[in-house]
Design a protein around this motif. Structure first.
Motif: not given
Length: 336
Positions: A173-178, A277-285
C-alpha cells in the motif's frame, strides 16, 4: 486513531515567551542531518527564499502583463517547484537512500528547475511573457530552453518510478501510494505539452512572417475572463493549467498517505482502498484534460463533467474515512 498518527508524525516543542506558552510542531519526516547534503533539499530552500523575496515586488512593482502583476507567475512557479523539491527529496532519502542514481537525479532536477525559474523571473523583470512568447529571437530562445529543460526534468522524474517499483521490502500500500503520486504527477507534467502546440491562427500569422505567440493555456472560444484570484485560471473557457497543476500536486496527497500508512501494519483492505483512490484520481485528471480540450472551464457547471467530479469526490471522501477507520496494528519498524 488520527491523533495517535499525528503525534507520531510531529514532535511538539513548548516555549515560554513573555508569559505565553508557544507550541511548535516539527515534522518527523527526516532529520536535518539526513538531507543537509542533498541538492534537492537546497533547491527547495532556494525556491522558498525566492518566493518570499518576490512577494514585496507584487506591491512595489505595479506593472502588469495580460492584466496580471508581472511577479505573480514567478511566485507561483517558485512555490510549486519548492513544494515538489521538498516532497521528492523525502521519497529519495526515505525509500531510495541506496539507489545509485539518486544523486544524479537530484542534480538533474535541481539544474533544470533552476533554469526554469531563472528564465521565468528574468522575463518577468523585463516585462515579457516567458511561455509561448516568440515575438523576438531572445524570447524564442528562452521558450525553447524552457521547453528542453522541463522535458529533461520530466524524464528524470519518471526515472524515480522504476526503483520504487523494484522495492519489495516496503508495504504494498505504501509503494502503490508513492507510485500513484509519481505517475499522476508525470501525467500532469506531460499535459503541459498540449499548451505548447501552436494554434491554427498562430500558424497562419507565422506563415506571414508575424511571430507573436506559439501555443497557450486557453482552449475554447471567447474571452477567458478575469480568472481565479492568484492562480488566474479561467472560469469561462478551458484552461489547461488546472489539470496540469492538479496532476503535479496531487502527488503530495499520495505522499502524505504513504507517510500515514508507514505507521501501521498493512492489511488487504488498505491495498484495495489505495488502488481505488489512485484509479479515481487519475480518472479525474484525465476527465479534466478532456473537458479543457473541449473548451469548457472546470469551474463552470457542465452536465456531464461536474456531476462526475462530485461523485468521484464523494467516493474519495468515503474511502478516506474508511482508510482512517480501518483497525490498525502499529508497525514498530519498517526497513526499506
Amino acid at each position: 486513531m488520527f491523533f495517535r498518527w499525528f503525534h507520531k508524525m510531529f514532535t511538539m516543542y513548548t516555549f515560554y515567551v513573555d508569559g505565553v506558552y508557544i507550541i511548535v510542531y516539527a515534522v518527523n519526516i527526516m532529520k536535518y542531518a539526513d538531507f543537509k547534503r542533498q541538492p534537492l533539499f537546497w533547491n527547495g530552500m532556494a525556491m522558498l527564499v525566492l518566493t518570499v523575496s518576490m512577494i514585496p515586488l507584487v506591491f512595489l512593482d505595479t506593472r502588469t502583463l495580460f492584466g496580471v502583476n508581472l511577479w505573480i507567475k514567478p511566485i507561483k512557479f517558485s512555490l510549486s517547484l519548492g513544494i515538489y523539491s521538498f516532497s521528492t527529496i523525502w521519497i529519495l532519502q526515505r525509500f531510495l537512500a541506496d539507489w545509485r542514481h539518486r544523486s544524479k537525479t537530484q542534480i538533474a532536477l535541481t539544474i533544470t528547475s533552476a533554469i526554469e525559474i531563472i528564465l521565468i523571473t528574468w522575463q518577468a523583470a523585463r516585462g515579457e511573457a516567458s511561455h509561448f512568447n516568440v515575438s523576438s529571437t531572445w524570447n524564442q530562445v528562452v521558450f525553447s530552453i524552457m521547453g528542453t529543460s522541463i522535458s529533461i526534468f520530466w524524464l528524470f522524474h519518471l526515472g524515480i518510478i522504476f526503483p520504487i517499483l523494484k522495492q519489495k521490502q516496503m508495504a504494498t500500500s505504501v509503494r502503490e501510494s508513492l507510485l500513484w503520486g509519481l505517475t499522476i504527477a508525470g501525467f500532469g507534467m506531460i499535459i503541459g505539452f498540449f499548451m505548447t502546440q501552436p494554434r491554427p491562427e498562430q500558424l497562419e500569422l507565422m506563415q506571414k512572417g508575424i511571430f507573436q505567440t506559439s501555443g497557450g493555456h486557453s482552449f475554447g472560444t471567447g474571452e477567458q475572463g478575469s480568472g481565479l484570484f492568484f492562480f488566474g485560471w479561467s472560469t469561462v473557457i478551458g484552461d489547461m493549467r488546472v489539470p496540469h497543476f492538479f496532476g503535479m500536486h496531487v502527488m503530495q496527497v499520495f505522499f502524505v498517505l504513504a507517510a500515514y500508512l508507514l505507521q501501521w501494519k498493512e492489511s488487504a483492505e488498505q491495498k484495495i482502498v489505495v488502488r481505488i483512490i489512485g484509479i479515481l484520481i487519475l480518472s479525474m485528471n484525465v476527465m479534466m484534460v478532456i473537458q479543457t480540450l473541449w473548451g469548457f472551464s472546470i469551474f463552470s457547471y457542465h452536465p456531464s463533467f461536474t456531476p462526475s467530479y462530485a461523485i468521484i469526490l464523494l467516493i474519495l471522501f468515503s474511502l478516506g474515512i474508511r482508510l482512517f477507520s480501518i483497525p490498525k496494528i502499529s508497525e514498530p519498524e519498517v526497513t526499506v
